[in-house]
Design a protein around this motif. Structure first.
Motif, mmCIF file in Angstrom:
data_model
loop_
_atom_site.group_PDB
_atom_site.id
_atom_site.type_symbol
_atom_site.label_atom_id
_atom_site.label_comp_id
_atom_site.label_asym_id
_atom_site.label_seq_id
_atom_site.Cartn_x
_atom_site.Cartn_y
_atom_site.Cartn_z
ATOM 1 N N LEU A 365 0.834 -1.199 0.000
ATOM 2 C CA LEU A 365 0.000 0.000 0.000
ATOM 3 C C LEU A 365 0.873 1.254 0.000
ATOM 4 C CD1 LEU A 365 -2.652 -1.081 2.672
ATOM 5 C CD2 LEU A 365 -2.935 -1.072 0.181
ATOM 6 N N LEU A 366 0.322 2.344 -0.558
ATOM 7 C CA LEU A 366 1.019 3.625 -0.604
ATOM 8 C C LEU A 366 0.564 4.511 0.551
ATOM 9 C CD1 LEU A 366 0.930 4.448 -4.437
ATOM 10 C CD2 LEU A 366 2.722 3.293 -3.127
ATOM 11 N N GLU A 367 1.507 5.206 1.137
ATOM 12 C CA GLU A 367 1.189 6.146 2.200
ATOM 13 C C GLU A 367 0.828 7.511 1.620
ATOM 14 O OE1 GLU A 367 3.904 6.213 5.514
ATOM 15 O OE2 GLU A 367 4.767 4.286 4.934
ATOM 16 N N LYS A 368 0.400 8.410 2.492
ATOM 17 C CA LYS A 368 -0.012 9.735 2.050
ATOM 18 C C LYS A 368 1.151 10.493 1.416
ATOM 19 C CE LYS A 368 -2.439 13.889 3.599
ATOM 20 N NZ LYS A 368 -3.105 14.575 4.743
ATOM 21 N N SER A 369 2.360 10.325 1.925
ATOM 22 C CA SER A 369 3.522 10.997 1.332
ATOM 23 C C SER A 369 3.770 10.519 -0.094
ATOM 24 C CB SER A 369 4.753 10.745 2.195
ATOM 25 O OG SER A 369 5.008 9.355 2.318
#
Length: 424
Positions: A365-369
């Motif tokens: 999964l990708l983080e907000k950054s």
């Protein structure tokens, strides 16, 4: 009279007596009958000789403390030789002491060298003859070194043809939050493209949730190979576009097999390795998967062994999401690949045997950054001013999972970035 004269006179008298004795012995030996008078005279002569010898011996003992020899000569001078006379006396303690004290003893030197058994003298060790075969061995080493060096140079030339260093820079610059998967993919490509002779094709399967960069990574890889090997040796196959109807699955499988075989033969003639990218592999029909399995596991000829297959799908995305949300406090990019690879492989092998031939790489999964980096890259491409406030506002409009372990993961990744930037 001096001592020397007396000693010489004594020796003369002894010689005369000995000679007289010898004459009398000869006379007695010549006469047939021995008389009593002749025997007594011989006995008297022997007694006189013994008495004179004892007198000489006594004088020698008296002269020894004065540092003179037995013959009146200084100590150390060579002694005169005189005839040895038989006596009944044995060797006295004084004579043995005198001989041991007066004669200097030489220091024994320790022998050096190799002493062979049953040999009293030292021998030099045998010389080792140099074999002429040694030079042949040196020549063989030189030939092997040159061959290995040329092989390494050829491997470097083959890798340089595909410019993997440039591909690595591109992927690290444009793929966000997937360093573990990028490292694994580059490692497989470097190992496979370092030589042209293989025993099986390279099959890499990338799996992850929607919006994490699978299709973007496939497009970057296909574009790089087009610039290296040519347009005709790269295939991007979208199942929903090339074969949307399940009724056409058999025909699509035959057409795909013919297309891949033709590209493989062309690549064999040009001595290049082609690339086949299959996006949305979760929608592939059973007939297409069977054809790919036959091509991957085929042992027909060399052209079927020199190829790279890239499968992109979201199969197993639920396992990836669950694992990351439950282990967000201790998870890292490298651990994600190590922990999720066996989990995904077990579930994929149950779906179709094709994945038993593939190297599985999970995408997390990708983080907000990471989402903000996607907005920055897309806005720069479209020519918008990269305002940080505006980027943060757009990233805040994307849905996220509840924050766990200090991480805020996006539900859709970067999938909505292009649509939101187009609305600006």
């Amino acid at each position: 009279m001096s001592d020397q004269d007396s000693s010489s006179q004594t020796e003369g008298e002894m010689d005369e007596e000995v000679d007289g004795k010898g004459d009398r012995d000869e006379t007695l030996r010549d006469s047939p009958v021995l008389s009593l008078s002749s025997f007594s005279s011989s006995l008297h002569a022997v007694v006189r000789i013994k008495q004179k010898y004892r007198a000489m011996k006594k004088r020698r003992q008296e002269m020894a403390p004065l540092g003179r020899g037995a013959d009146g000569d200084p100590a150390g001078a060579p002694s005169k030789t005189s005839p040895k006379i038989f006596t009944f006396d044995g060797l006295t303690p004084f004579s043995s002491t005198l001989s041991s004290s007066s004669v200097p003893q030489k220091k024994k030197r320790r022998r050096k060298g190799v002493l062979y058994p049953n040999r009293g003298r030292r021998r030099a060790p045998p010389k080792q003859e140099q074999s002429r075969a040694k030079y042949c061995l040196y020549l063989l080493f030189a030939i092997v070194f040159v061959q290995v060096y040329n092989a390494i140079e050829n491997l470097d030339d083959h890798v340089l043809r595909y410019d993997l260093e440039g591909l690595e820079k591109t992927l690290r610059r444009e793929v966000f939050g997937q360093q573990g998967a990028v490292d694994g993919l580059l490692s497989h490509l470097k190992d496979y493209l370092s030589t042209y002779v293989h025993n099986k094709p390279l099959v890499v399967s990338l799996h992850g949730p929607s919006g994490v960069g699978k299709s973007h990574l496939g497009r970057l890889l296909a574009g790089h190979f087009r610039s290296m090997v040519g347009e005709t040796l790269v295939l991007q196959y979208y199942v929903l576009h090339h074969c949307p109807q399940e009724a056409d699955a058999a025909r699509c499988a035959r057409d795909l097999a013919a297309l891949i075989s033709e590209m493989l033969k062309r690549a064999e003639e040009e001595e290049k390795i082609p690339l086949f990218v299959f996006d949305e592999a979760e929608h592939m029909h059973g007939e297409i998967l069977d054809v790919l399995l036959q091509l991957v596991a085929s042992k027909q000829s060399n052209e079927y062994l020199n190829a790279v297959y890239l499968l992109l799908s979201n199969l197993g995305h639920a396992r990836v999401t669950k694992h990351m949300l439950h282990n967000s406090s201790s998870i890292s990019t490298s651990k994600l690949v190590e922990e999720l690879t066996p989990i995904l492989r077990n579930s994929l092998e149950k779906l179709h045997p094709l994945w038993t031939e593939a190297d599985v790489l999970p995408l997390g999964l990708l983080e907000k950054s990471h989402v903000m980096e996607c907005f920055l890259d897309e806005m720069t491409r479209e020519g918008f001013y990269p305002d940080h406030t505006n980027i943060e506002r757009l990233a805040g409009e994307v849905g996220y999972y509840p924050e766990v372990g200090g991480h805020e993961y996006s539900k859709t990744g970067c999938k909505q970035v292009v649509a939101k930037v187009n609305l600006l």
